[in-house]
Design a protein around this motif. Sequence first.
Motif, PDB file in Angstrom:
ATOM      1  N   UNK A  69     -25.538  25.448  65.982  1.00 14.10           N
ATOM      2  CA  UNK A  69     -25.508  24.889  67.504  1.00 14.10           C
ATOM      3  C   UNK A  69     -26.702  24.349  68.121  1.00 14.10           C
ATOM      4  N   UNK A  70     -26.488  23.034  68.837  1.00 17.70           N
ATOM      5  CA  UNK A  70     -27.420  22.195  68.882  1.00 17.70           C
ATOM      6  C   UNK A  70     -28.363  22.507  70.221  1.00 17.70           C
ATOM      7  N   UNK A  71     -27.648  22.771  71.235  1.00 19.81           N
ATOM      8  CA  UNK A  71     -28.402  23.318  72.637  1.00 19.81           C
ATOM      9  C   UNK A  71     -29.005  24.707  72.215  1.00 19.81           C
ATOM     10  N   UNK A  72     -30.465  24.447  72.283  1.00 26.30           N
ATOM     11  CA  UNK A  72     -31.167  25.799  71.977  1.00 26.30           C
ATOM     12  C   UNK A  72     -30.826  27.002  72.783  1.00 26.30           C
ATOM     13  N   UNK A  91     -21.503  12.516  67.039  1.00 26.78           N
ATOM     14  CA  UNK A  91     -22.446  13.163  67.966  1.00 26.78           C
ATOM     15  C   UNK A  91     -23.806  13.756  67.403  1.00 26.78           C
ATOM     16  N   UNK A  92     -23.727  14.055  66.129  1.00 33.42           N
ATOM     17  CA  UNK A  92     -24.991  14.492  65.565  1.00 33.42           C
ATOM     18  C   UNK A  92     -25.984  13.360  65.190  1.00 33.42           C
ATOM     19  N   UNK A 116     -28.991  20.375  79.191  1.00 32.82           N
ATOM     20  CA  UNK A 116     -29.743  20.345  77.988  1.00 32.82           C
ATOM     21  C   UNK A 116     -31.159  21.062  78.270  1.00 32.82           C
ATOM     22  N   UNK A 117     -31.362  22.046  78.912  1.00 32.23           N
ATOM     23  CA  UNK A 117     -32.470  22.730  79.204  1.00 32.23           C
ATOM     24  C   UNK A 117     -33.481  21.840  80.154  1.00 32.23           C
ATOM     25  N   UNK A 172     -25.579  13.879  73.075  1.00 37.17           N
ATOM     26  CA  UNK A 172     -26.197  14.602  74.563  1.00 37.17           C
ATOM     27  C   UNK A 172     -26.297  13.147  75.305  1.00 37.17           C
ATOM     28  N   UNK A 173     -25.457  12.086  75.255  1.00 33.60           N
ATOM     29  CA  UNK A 173     -25.471  11.184  76.311  1.00 33.60           C
ATOM     30  C   UNK A 173     -24.350  11.585  77.521  1.00 33.60           C
TER      31      UNK A 173
END
Lengths: 47, 241, 211, 211, 218, 218
Positions: B146-149, D80-81, C16-17, D119-120
């Motif tokens: 999972x990318x979002x922490x 995306x990664x 994204x925090x 994340x764009x």
Amino acid sequence: MIELGKYAVTVWMAYGVSAILLVGLIWHTVAANARARRELKKQEDHG
Amino acid sequence: MSIWEYANPVKFMRVSGAMLPWTVAAAVLCCVAGVVWGFLTPLDYKQGATVKILFLHVPAAMMAINIWVMMLVASLIWLIRRHHVSALAAKAAAPVGAVMTLIALATGAIWGQPMWGSWWEWDPRLTSFLILFLFYVGYIALWSAVEDPDSAADLTGVLCLVGSVFALLSRYAVLFWNQGLHQGASLSVAPGERMSAIYRYPLYLSMLGFFLLFLALLLIRTRTEIRKRRLAALIAREMRT
Amino acid sequence: MTPALLAVHDLAVARGGLRAVEGLSFTLDRGQALILRGPNGIGKTTLLRTIAGLQPPVAGRIDMPEDCVAYAAHADGIKTTLTVAENLGFWAQVFGGGGVDDALAAMDLRALADRAAGTLSAGQKRRLGLARLLVTGRPLWILDEPTVSLDQASVALFAAAIRAHLASGGAAVMATHIDLSLSEARHLDLTRFRAVPGKPSIPAGFNEAFA
Amino acid sequence: MTPALLAVHDLAVARGGLRAVEGLSFTLDRGQALILRGPNGIGKTTLLRTIAGLQPPVAGRIDMPEDCVAYAAHADGIKTTLTVAENLGFWAQVFGGGGVDDALAAMDLRALADRAAGTLSAGQKRRLGLARLLVTGRPLWILDEPTVSLDQASVALFAAAIRAHLASGGAAVMATHIDLSLSEARHLDLTRFRAVPGKPSIPAGFNEAFA
Amino acid sequence: MIALLKRDLVLATRAGGGFGLAVAFFLILCSLVPFGVGPQSATLRPVAPGILWVGALLSCLLSLDRIFALDHEDGSLDLLATAPIPLEGVVAIKALAHWLTTAVPLIIAAPLFGVLLQLPAAAMPMLVASLAIGTPALSVLGAFGAAVTVGLRRGGLLLSLLVLPLYIPTLIFGTEAIRRSAEGGQAGVALMLLAGISAAVLALVPFAAAAALRINLR
Amino acid sequence: MIALLKRDLVLATRAGGGFGLAVAFFLILCSLVPFGVGPQSATLRPVAPGILWVGALLSCLLSLDRIFALDHEDGSLDLLATAPIPLEGVVAIKALAHWLTTAVPLIIAAPLFGVLLQLPAAAMPMLVASLAIGTPALSVLGAFGAAVTVGLRRGGLLLSLLVLPLYIPTLIFGTEAIRRSAEGGQAGVALMLLAGISAAVLALVPFAAAAALRINLR
Ligand code: HEM
Ligand SMILES: Nc1ncnc2c1ncn2[C@@H]1O[C@H](COP(=O)(O)OP(=O)(O)OP(=O)(O)O)[C@@H](O)[C@H]1O
Ligand SMILES: Nc1ncnc2c1ncn2[C@@H]1O[C@H](COP(=O)(O)OP(=O)(O)OP(=O)(O)O)[C@@H](O)[C@H]1O
Ligand SMILES: [Mg+2]
Ligand SMILES: [Mg+2]
């Protein structure tokens, strides 16, 4: 030298495998910490 | 000052930085002393030199379980109080727990070779450790996928909760499934079945050593995670402006 | 006087925090439309998702009656193997509304009603996505770039649908980059509310807690 | 005189086994741009995919040099990664071109170069998709609704990129519903070429063969 | 082409890329079987070669849909089809990347799982050898199946249906080789046949896969 | 809620919906095993209950990612989350739809595959009963796994990794029930425990799954 009898290989293998695993874990922990510290320092110095 | 103050990353870095040298020193001392003392114990009349494996096997096995419990507690703290460091501590503990499980499995397998005549038997104790290992692997894999922490912390927290219940359930299921060969717990409080003191005291010492080792590794790894998070956060903030 | 349908107080939303938009307040009464504007990446999508209740706000308050929003984004929730009518019928049932036929007519989809949705062109799919809003029976429409891929005739259909919705006591908040010629709508440029980086007292997520 | 970069003769294209557009002919020289227009569902996407070589034409001919098209549709082929720079770098390597830095600069993506593409925001992703065109080094650009989700500033960037491409001897065919203010481009309305249903001599597919 | 291989490997090792998951799946499968079959080594030992190969095959299978589907969904495949690389090359490279990221870790980990299933130590070299020789065919055949099903949303199960029958010869010769060497016999013939299948598949199937891809892109 | 169930069932039976594929996969698996293990009934019979359960579990597993991923990709999940149905209800309905389309055909077909694997006739009723009691838990746990991995692209393999350990108790009690009745013993206790797990899972896990979904929708 301690006498290990006929199970010498077994005992040494157990200690050896555990040592490898532990050293691997410790090395990874320390290396990752050093890398994180370095990269963070670089970033903080820049901006 | 309440204990929650330590959950602040800056405070945690300060306190853990002060604790770290002492913890590392104590861990090295106890580990080395316990294992060496254990190595010097006399041979068992039945198991010969293989008892010396006990001083690695049992502490590792105990830590493997206790680290999972610690992760459960840390996950709960994160889910309820949203202390970020707590989530990172759970993340940092998982690889240590996985390695402890591996050590218990490996030393057990090596021990089983002369004792039971095969590297691996589907004994309930061994089997539930294998299952525990699977839970560790799944937990670690989810963190890294999972990318979002924030989501990662939440999802792994929920997984840890559900996983704990099922790890326990599996333990009983496995007992139902197979009776097994493994030793019972002889460190239990009931007198009479206690193992003799020559083995007991070095065992206690190496157990303490393994615990301190875990503590030291946990501190370092949590500090690593905090630094990595801070780096990511700084980059993210830079991007946004 | 009826209270406002949607009241936003000092809202901050994060992606994204990190906060994207902060300090935003507005109210929207029945019969009003609000168009959000701002450059790419300012946080329009994030704001709309927050109002729709899909993510929690970081700070501030969103007051509105329960169960009153219908949300429509780029992904229209269209099942390619169901027909156009089946797709709409499903959402009508879920929201307890009806009026599938009216919705089809309003978006000029009658002729396509029995086509599998997967064989529609980009613009036809989009029209189906907008028709879904009509069957929800919800008063507050939250629209993220609703006119993407639509030709001029379809944009006019859409504007007509919005007007009818406002006239019947509904309201709409939408983000768009192009001119919809909805003269009655208010415009709100988010550029003024761009979050300023800094250490907030309540972090929006990991990225703010550790920055 | 150089021959035309793209020459289309009496082309018919089909979608779902039915002709969409037929009897279409045009030529495009270097330095020219052609904008396809037409209502939703007329067959713009189908036509562009055919010219790009992704599907065979039903009738007619498409003449152009080999390996000269770069195609960009809604899906931008973004991983995306990978970071923005890695995404572009990959396509640059595949097409043997270079100029990743120039492409980033042209689409105002420099600041986002090391961001994971996932994340764009919608518009930022679209800019990355367009930047990919610049690194292909191909002369003929085939663009399907290129400005979807772009804000005004980004549309201007895009128009500037197109002009630079035309000036350097390239050409572009694009489908769009909104005004790009590319005054030098020719417009072609596909409505005139809408295929008339009937039994053609060569069926476009099962649907026509059995109609 | 190198760029494509490099990208696929990088993608596999990034978050969510699935590197190592095949091994994890294999591990789980090998530990599930005793739960189902029972813990006695007498029942486990005879079925071990079969379970190991079936497990390797299934782990391979589960990551097949990644070969093209991800690239199809995000439009990369359209772009690759218009790029100056022949589509056959794309197929071959992607099969290679799949093999490197899925099969190689599996081959390395296989002896460990052999221990779990009580496979005799004598058969371990043959386990590794038969997997090393047989798995390239699995990856290429899988790429073919993935190419055929690429247009379908979540065609994973259909993909399994198409591909598993194609895997049967490889499976039979692979397990035969292990079984014979576990019983102390000669495994040479089975291994040769396995190699023959792999060679033929590697040479021919990429063309079929590229043809299937072209049809699906239309 | 009824509308959602109906839609999911219709979608499953439409083209590409995957209805029946689970059974087909089960069939292929059950026919692969004799290829791998050898056709002698002496080796097959003792492993039959285990193979049948592991096969059922894997067939179930392969269709899990469909539970939420399709709806997430096309945006339906966002819309369902704003609809007047509680998310827990959505989870429960989707697990039910998964069970109806995947497990029920499997339960009906299981005796057939039992014959293929030489399962004694006496154990057939218990095979059906244990599957019928155990599979609801598999579907619900699978829905939890699917909810956790829904944001990840092609998280199929990770999903397996997360879900399979959760399946272990069900698997153990399920096969234990069949084995005991195949040996002519009492299977009541195993069946009761199986039912207990299913009941607890059905009651509690949907809440965890809904929580995971909410996190992923954020
Ligand atoms: C491969 C896997 C094995 C695993 C995962 C494993 C796990 C464990 C665990 C968890 C404990 C702690 C029990 C407790 O304190 O309650 C333990 C203790 C012990 N194990 Fe193992 N074991 C394994 C193999 C073996 C083998 C092969 C032997 C020797 C024949 C063995 C001998 C012992 C002994 C003597 C203890 C100490 C019991 C006591 O007095 O508390 N183990 N093991
Ligand atoms: N997963 C993520 N992690 C980190 N940052 C993200 C993520 N998703 C989006 N962002 C960032 O959050 C900001 C707000 O994004 P959002 O999608 O709300 O913008 P937007 O106003 O809708 O833009 P557009 O007009 O391009 O659609 C952007 O700067 C974007 O880059
Ligand atoms: N798979 C399919 N099967 C049958 N018909 C299809 C299929 N896909 C598209 N169509 C139809 O083919 C026609 C042409 O579609 P196309 O996508 O080319 O239109 P377009 O001009 O790009 O429209 P838009 O402006 O809405 O994007 C449409 O009428 C569409 O409904
Ligand atoms: Mg947006
Ligand atoms: Mg189109």
